[in-house]
Design a protein around this motif. Structure first.
Motif, mmCIF file in Angstrom:
data_model
loop_
_atom_site.group_PDB
_atom_site.id
_atom_site.type_symbol
_atom_site.label_atom_id
_atom_site.label_comp_id
_atom_site.label_asym_id
_atom_site.label_seq_id
_atom_site.Cartn_x
_atom_site.Cartn_y
_atom_site.Cartn_z
ATOM 1 N N THR A 171 0.799 18.413 -0.095
ATOM 2 C CA THR A 171 1.695 18.482 1.065
ATOM 3 C C THR A 171 2.650 17.293 1.041
ATOM 4 O OG1 THR A 171 0.227 17.117 2.368
ATOM 5 C CG2 THR A 171 -0.176 19.484 2.455
ATOM 6 N N TYR A 172 3.642 17.318 1.936
ATOM 7 C CA TYR A 172 4.554 16.174 2.054
ATOM 8 C C TYR A 172 3.782 14.910 2.421
ATOM 9 C CZ TYR A 172 8.972 18.803 1.795
ATOM 10 O OH TYR A 172 10.049 19.547 1.380
ATOM 11 N N GLN A 173 2.781 15.052 3.295
ATOM 12 C CA GLN A 173 2.006 13.883 3.716
ATOM 13 C C GLN A 173 1.216 13.306 2.541
ATOM 14 O OE1 GLN A 173 0.148 13.862 7.695
ATOM 15 N NE2 GLN A 173 -1.757 13.400 6.654
ATOM 16 N N ARG A 196 1.980 13.554 -0.564
ATOM 17 C CA ARG A 196 2.948 12.914 -1.468
ATOM 18 C C ARG A 196 3.308 11.523 -0.968
ATOM 19 N NH1 ARG A 196 7.337 17.690 -2.235
ATOM 20 N NH2 ARG A 196 8.495 16.047 -3.261
ATOM 21 N N ASP A 197 3.167 11.309 0.348
ATOM 22 C CA ASP A 197 3.547 10.030 0.955
ATOM 23 C C ASP A 197 2.494 8.944 0.742
ATOM 24 O OD1 ASP A 197 5.701 8.863 2.681
ATOM 25 O OD2 ASP A 197 4.013 8.468 4.013
#
Lengths: 255, 327
Positions: free
Chosen positions: B97-99, B101-102
């Protein structure tokens, strides 16, 4: 504000890729190369921040000798100078690549480091974040807006499904930039001329004292297998269109 | 050699990819003959963790701290590093998810490892997992093996595993309070927001005509607009088209736009990078029109036309109108 932009040279988007004999990488001989597109947006963001707040923009790239072309293009667009870690990087994992870039970045003591959110070739999407951890800096990813405050920045981070979020953090920091954050500029003739006289500092992994042993090994690359049996429609454009319209009417039944 | 699946939630609801990753973890642990546990972090995740007590897991770790109530990369990294050090799994799986990846690349780095991201398939080769991921925007695949010391970190692509394959059973929930120093959390997040109410709901469309880079210039957009009109379809686009402002952002399909599953999805001049495919591969029928026979979009297409879209698209609009008139 001293802004460092990490850029990568990748095979150009329209390349016809062929796997090399060893099955480890692509045949590079006949390929054209260009700046990784998300990195082009990171560079543009750095140039716009400099125009607004002053300071300098330093382009940083790790890659073989051919990367110097992409570095020149960044200088032509307006970067003030560049650092080239001249190094064959094929087979490096994210950690090795980020160690190289972090080691080179430390020598510049930047206030802000920008890079694209991912590369068009390997697409690991991690380099900026791993650099941030190695340099003990705060980071934020998939950024759509950067606002400089006093000693801090406020950024707009893209979330999924059309959501966004603002985050504030102290400088120095690392941001990974999303494509489309700004409008890319072209290099001017004057810019291209000036680029020839700008400084490019060359470094190697050995000089930076970076261990280049990967911990994630890419063993083999190969064309993907089709997951579906695609019906290919052939003939002239008109024949292809006519066949497809028939399929849409009689097989898919949407007309 | 155990497997730990780190699941994602926000506001007490699972991210849709969390259960897919749990299915991946169970399958992989089964193939390796190893235990599998799940973890979920947040301010109060008691209810979600209890929900996992009905799954076939060796443990469920509810990672709770008031500093985890709002996501921050620093908070999540520190909390999960604490958990991973204590549980000592050999494989840590995340949804891509984007999270994730963060913070996950940061977590892997802190623990001396590498995240093998966006994995589409895992196979076990002589008791060793081999991770398959895409390169070059989906034009090539690659096999990866984790060679350094454990733990190894993996993120799983959307749709690579199926949530309904999660195996039911029983699990014990253990609450874990990580040691978190407020001073170590440098980012200050504000409330998530949407730019404007979404005026275009592509999810309700039966037919979608979607346009990508192959259209070359803004001036050529009316070509696909006309095809959409002939078909009674909604017009959509891949990200670069919206980035350029040729079509509004709200018409974007893909990981940063809308996820659609129409009866027919006609991809015009779209190469089929994974960020786009995750938004449309659920379509019942996929048609691809592209000049490059090797474009990854053809891997998911039911019907394919390798050709010049500037000829094919107007001809198709005409043929469609002909058939409609005849009907």
């Amino acid at each position: 504000m001293r802004i460092l932009v990490a850029i990568k040279q990748v095979a150009s988007r329209d390349s016809q890729l062929k796997v090399d004999a060893a099955g480890r990488w692509i045949q590079e001989a006949d390929l054209a190369f260009e700046i990784n597109e998300p990195d082009a947006y990171a560079l543009e963001e750095a140039l716009q921040l400099k125009e607004k707040h002053g300071g300098e923009v330093i382009a940083l790239s790790a890659g073989p000798a051919r990367a110097s072309q992409t570095i020149r293009e960044a200088l032509a667009k307006g970067a003030d100078r560049a650092v080239h870690v001249e190094q064959e990087t094929e087979g490096f994992d994210t950690l090795v690549m980020a160690r190289l870039l972090a080691a080179a970045a430390r020598t510049e003591k930047p206030d802000l480091i920008l890079t694209g959110l991912q590369s068009d070739d390997l697409g690991y999407g991690q380099t900026g974040v791993v650099m941030a951890e190695l340099m003990d800096l705060p980071s934020a990813t998939i950024i759509m807006q950067v606002e400089k405050l006093d000693g801090r920045i406020r950024v707009k981070r893209e979330l999924e499904d059309g959501w966004f979020q603002h985050i504030e953090m102290p400088l120095p920091a690392i941001l990974t930039i999303q494509s489309g954050i700004n409008k890319l500029r072209y290099a001017t003739l004057m810019g291209i001329k000036k680029a020839k006289t700008k400084e490019v500092r060359r470094l190697t992994a050995a000089e930076l004292g970076v261990d280049t042993t990967p911990v994630a090994a890419r063993e083999r690359i190969y064309p993907p297998r089709r997951s579906k049996q695609t019906v290919m429609l052939v003939g002239s454009s008109r024949e292809q269109a006519a066949q497809l319209a028939e399929k849409l009417k009689f097989e898919v039944r949407v007309l | 050699m155990s497997v730990l699946v780190v699941m994602e939630q926000s506001g007490g609801a699972w991210h849709r990819m969390s259960l897919e990753t749990l299915a991946a973890g169970q399958e992989l642990a089964g193939a390796l003959g190893r235990p599998v546990a799940a973890a979920v972090a947040g301010g109060d995740v008691g209810a979600l963790a209890s929900g996992l007590a009905g799954k076939k897991l060796d443990a469920v770790h509810a990672v709770e701290h008031e500093l985890l109530a709002n996501y921050t990369a620093d908070g999540y990294t520190a909390a999960l590093a604490d958990l991973v050090r204590r549980v000592a799994p050999s494989l840590v799986l995340f949804p891509h998810t984007y999270q994730v990846r963060d913070f996950a690349p940061r977590l892997a780095t802190r623990l001396g490892g590498v995240l093998i991201s966006d994995v589409v398939r895992v196979r076990v080769d002589g008791a060793v997992p081999v991770f398959v991921r895409q390169l070059f925007q989906g034009k090539l695949n690659a096999d990866f093996r984790a060679t350094g010391p454990a733990p190894h970190f993996i993120s799983i692509q959307a749709g690579a595993y199926r949530a309904e394959n999660v195996v039911a059973g029983t699990a014990v929930v253990e609450v874990f309070h990580p040691a978190l120093d407020p001073a170590s959390i440098r980012g200050v997040p504000a409330e998530p927001f949407r730019e404007s109410a979404r005026a275009v709901d592509l999810t309700a469309a039966e037919i979608i005509v979607s346009v990508g880079r192959g259209i070359k210039e803004k001036e050529n957009i009316p070509l696909v607009e006309d095809l959409a009109k002939a078909l009674g379809a909604e017009l959509a686009a891949s990200r670069p088209i919206c980035d350029n402002g040729w079509l509004p952002m709200e018409r974007q399909v893909g990981s940063s736009g809308q996820t659609v599953s129409p009866k027919v999805y006609i991809a015009v001049g779209i190469s089929g990078a994974i960020q786009h495919l995750v938004g449309m591969k659920g379509a019942k029928t996929i048609v691809a029109i592209n000049k490059d026979a090797n474009a990854p979009i053809f891997e998911v297409a039911d019907y394919g036309i390798v050709g010049d879209l500037f000829e094919v698209v107007p001809a198709l609009a005409e043929e469609v109108r002909k058939l409609r008139r005849g009907a």
